[in-house]
Design a protein around this motif. Structure first.
Motif, PDB file in Angstrom:
ATOM      1  N   PRO A  90      -6.932   6.148  -8.010  1.00 16.93           N
ATOM      2  CA  PRO A  90      -6.191   5.063  -7.348  1.00 16.93           C
ATOM      3  C   PRO A  90      -4.713   5.038  -7.735  1.00 16.93           C
ATOM      4  CG  PRO A  90      -7.587   4.189  -9.086  1.00 16.93           C
ATOM      5  CD  PRO A  90      -7.923   5.652  -8.953  1.00 16.93           C
ATOM      6  N   ASP A 147       1.809   9.126  -4.121  1.00 19.51           N
ATOM      7  CA  ASP A 147       1.767   9.433  -2.690  1.00 19.51           C
ATOM      8  C   ASP A 147       2.600  10.653  -2.305  1.00 19.51           C
ATOM      9  OD1 ASP A 147       0.449   7.035  -2.856  1.00 19.51           O
ATOM     10  OD2 ASP A 147       1.557   6.066  -1.247  1.00 19.51           O
ATOM     11  N   CYS A 199      -1.756   9.343   1.602  1.00 19.74           N
ATOM     12  CA  CYS A 199      -2.729   8.557   0.859  1.00 19.74           C
ATOM     13  C   CYS A 199      -2.819   7.183   1.513  1.00 19.74           C
ATOM     14  CB  CYS A 199      -2.261   8.422  -0.592  1.00 19.74           C
ATOM     15  SG  CYS A 199      -3.316   7.345  -1.555  1.00 19.74           S
ATOM     16  N   ARG A 257      -4.719   3.627   0.801  1.00 17.02           N
ATOM     17  CA  ARG A 257      -5.554   2.861  -0.141  1.00 17.02           C
ATOM     18  C   ARG A 257      -6.306   1.783   0.624  1.00 17.02           C
ATOM     19  NH1 ARG A 257      -1.224   4.753  -2.557  1.00 17.02           N
ATOM     20  NH2 ARG A 257      -1.369   5.566  -4.654  1.00 17.02           N
TER      21      ARG A 257
END
Length: 66
Positions: free
Chosen positions: A42, A46, A63, A65
């Protein structure tokens, strides 16, 4: 959307981060296909996300999330 299993093939550990390389092969149909890689950190940076392909063109690598 496709969710292939792409194993980690290399890890380089640095003082404050790590570089992880995943490599895999899979077939996709003609036209645009979205590939989703799950199980990544996490705290992924990026701007370090990249993707390459043989016999196809990569339009974007990013990316998202959730």
């Amino acid at each position: 959307m496709s969710e292939p299993t792409i194993p980690v093939v290399a890890v380089t550990i640095l003082e404050d981060r790590a570089s992880v390389t995943r490599r895999g092969a899979f077939a996709v149909a003609a036209g645009q296909t979205r590939i989703t890689i799950t199980g990544v950190s996490p705290v992924l940076a990026d701007k370090t996300v990249t993707a390459t392909a043989t016999g196809a063109r990569v339009l974007d690598a990013k990316c998202v999330r959730t």
